[in-house]
Write a protein that holds these residues in place. Sequence first.
Motif, short mmCIF file in Angstrom:
data_model
loop_
_atom_site.label_atom_id
_atom_site.label_comp_id
_atom_site.label_asym_id
_atom_site.label_seq_id
_atom_site.Cartn_x
_atom_site.Cartn_y
_atom_site.Cartn_z
N PHE A 34 11.41 34.43 102.12
CA PHE A 34 12.03 33.19 102.59
C PHE A 34 11.37 32.75 103.89
CE2 PHE A 34 15.49 33.77 99.64
CZ PHE A 34 15.53 35.15 99.48
N TYR A 36 12.12 30.14 107.16
CA TYR A 36 13.13 29.38 107.88
C TYR A 36 12.49 28.72 109.10
CZ TYR A 36 16.89 31.73 105.31
OH TYR A 36 17.74 32.19 104.33
N ARG B 31 29.24 35.44 99.30
CA ARG B 31 28.57 36.45 100.12
C ARG B 31 28.46 35.96 101.55
NH1 ARG B 31 23.86 38.48 95.92
NH2 ARG B 31 25.29 38.87 94.20
N TYR B 33 27.24 37.12 105.61
CA TYR B 33 26.47 38.06 106.43
C TYR B 33 26.67 37.73 107.91
CZ TYR B 33 23.66 38.95 102.19
OH TYR B 33 23.23 39.28 100.93
N TYR B 35 24.62 38.44 111.57
CA TYR B 35 23.39 38.88 112.20
C TYR B 35 23.52 38.71 113.70
CZ TYR B 35 20.76 38.98 107.81
OH TYR B 35 20.30 39.30 106.55
N PRO B 43 16.53 37.56 113.61
CA PRO B 43 17.89 38.03 113.37
C PRO B 43 17.91 39.47 112.87
CG PRO B 43 17.55 35.84 112.42
CD PRO B 43 16.21 36.35 112.83
N PHE B 45 20.28 42.39 111.05
CA PHE B 45 21.43 42.53 110.17
C PHE B 45 22.52 43.37 110.82
CE2 PHE B 45 23.77 43.03 106.33
CZ PHE B 45 24.15 44.36 106.24
N TYR B 48 27.64 42.88 105.89
CA TYR B 48 27.60 42.01 104.71
C TYR B 48 28.90 42.17 103.91
CZ TYR B 48 26.44 41.52 99.67
OH TYR B 48 26.46 41.25 98.33
N GLU B 56 28.16 46.59 103.29
CA GLU B 56 27.14 47.29 104.07
C GLU B 56 27.35 47.03 105.55
OE1 GLU B 56 23.50 46.42 101.01
OE2 GLU B 56 22.98 47.27 102.96
N LEU B 91 24.96 35.25 114.58
CA LEU B 91 24.75 34.30 113.49
C LEU B 91 25.51 34.74 112.24
CD1 LEU B 91 20.88 33.95 113.88
CD2 LEU B 91 22.53 32.11 114.29
N THR B 100 19.96 33.29 96.17
CA THR B 100 19.69 34.37 97.11
C THR B 100 19.46 33.84 98.52
OG1 THR B 100 17.35 34.26 96.54
CG2 THR B 100 18.68 35.87 95.37
N GLU B 101 19.24 32.53 98.65
CA GLU B 101 18.96 32.00 99.99
C GLU B 101 20.19 32.15 100.87
OE1 GLU B 101 16.69 29.71 96.92
OE2 GLU B 101 18.82 30.06 97.26
N LEU B 102 19.93 32.49 102.13
CA LEU B 102 20.98 32.51 103.13
C LEU B 102 21.02 31.16 103.82
CD1 LEU B 102 20.47 35.95 104.93
CD2 LEU B 102 22.11 35.37 103.15
#
Lengths: 108, 113
Positions: A34, A36, B31, B33, B35, B43, B45, B48, B56, B91, B100-102
């Motif tokens: 990805f 950004y 979903r 998350y 960060y 960022p 992690f 989640y 996680e 964040l 799947t993109e955040l």
Amino acid sequence: EDQVTQSPEALRLQEGESSSLNCSYTVSGLRGLFWYRQDPGKGPEFLFTLYSAGEEKEKERLKATLTKKESFLHITAPKPEDSATYLCAVQASNQFYFGTGTSLTVIP
Amino acid sequence: DTGVSQNPRHKITKRGQNVTFRCDPISEHNRLYWYRQTLGQGPEFLTYFQNEAQLEKSRLLSDRFSAERPKGSFSTLEIQRTEQGDSAMYLCASSSKRGTELFFGEGSRLTVL
């Protein structure tokens, strides 16, 4: 160990001067890569997802490409408003691993 | 829906105080998350959730940090007994079951004096 490395750390371009940013990665079971864009003091803004080697995506002056070990973000004829930090991230299982970003400055 | 919403945007606190951040994800995203990002870094992690289940947690998430997502909607991140090293941008991001993109919020910037 899963890792994402971006280069260069910072890049200064004249308006109209095309260039490329690099993202190299080592990850087991890549599910996606990805790109950004992040402006100062703001959250990252999604640009592209790439899933497999050879894939390319384009948006305005930006084009992202993917190989088995790295991705490039090509910026064609950039404008000052393209100035930002560009982050690369890879997804393995449910986790996303980010690089430290490339800070791009486009000078008018 | 206008995207992921976080508040407060800025929080200044004294060392030892507790702080709580809230995140409202995009409504159909299951979903979520959290960060943490410090200056010049990407960022990192923290944790989640899928629906209300916290699946996680990073080693970065010490026992002073706790996150919840009751009913699988909004989420809170609480930091107890804050330390100066906790100063960062926190964040929140969400993604859909299919995608799947955040998608990130604007972040909550914490300054611990």
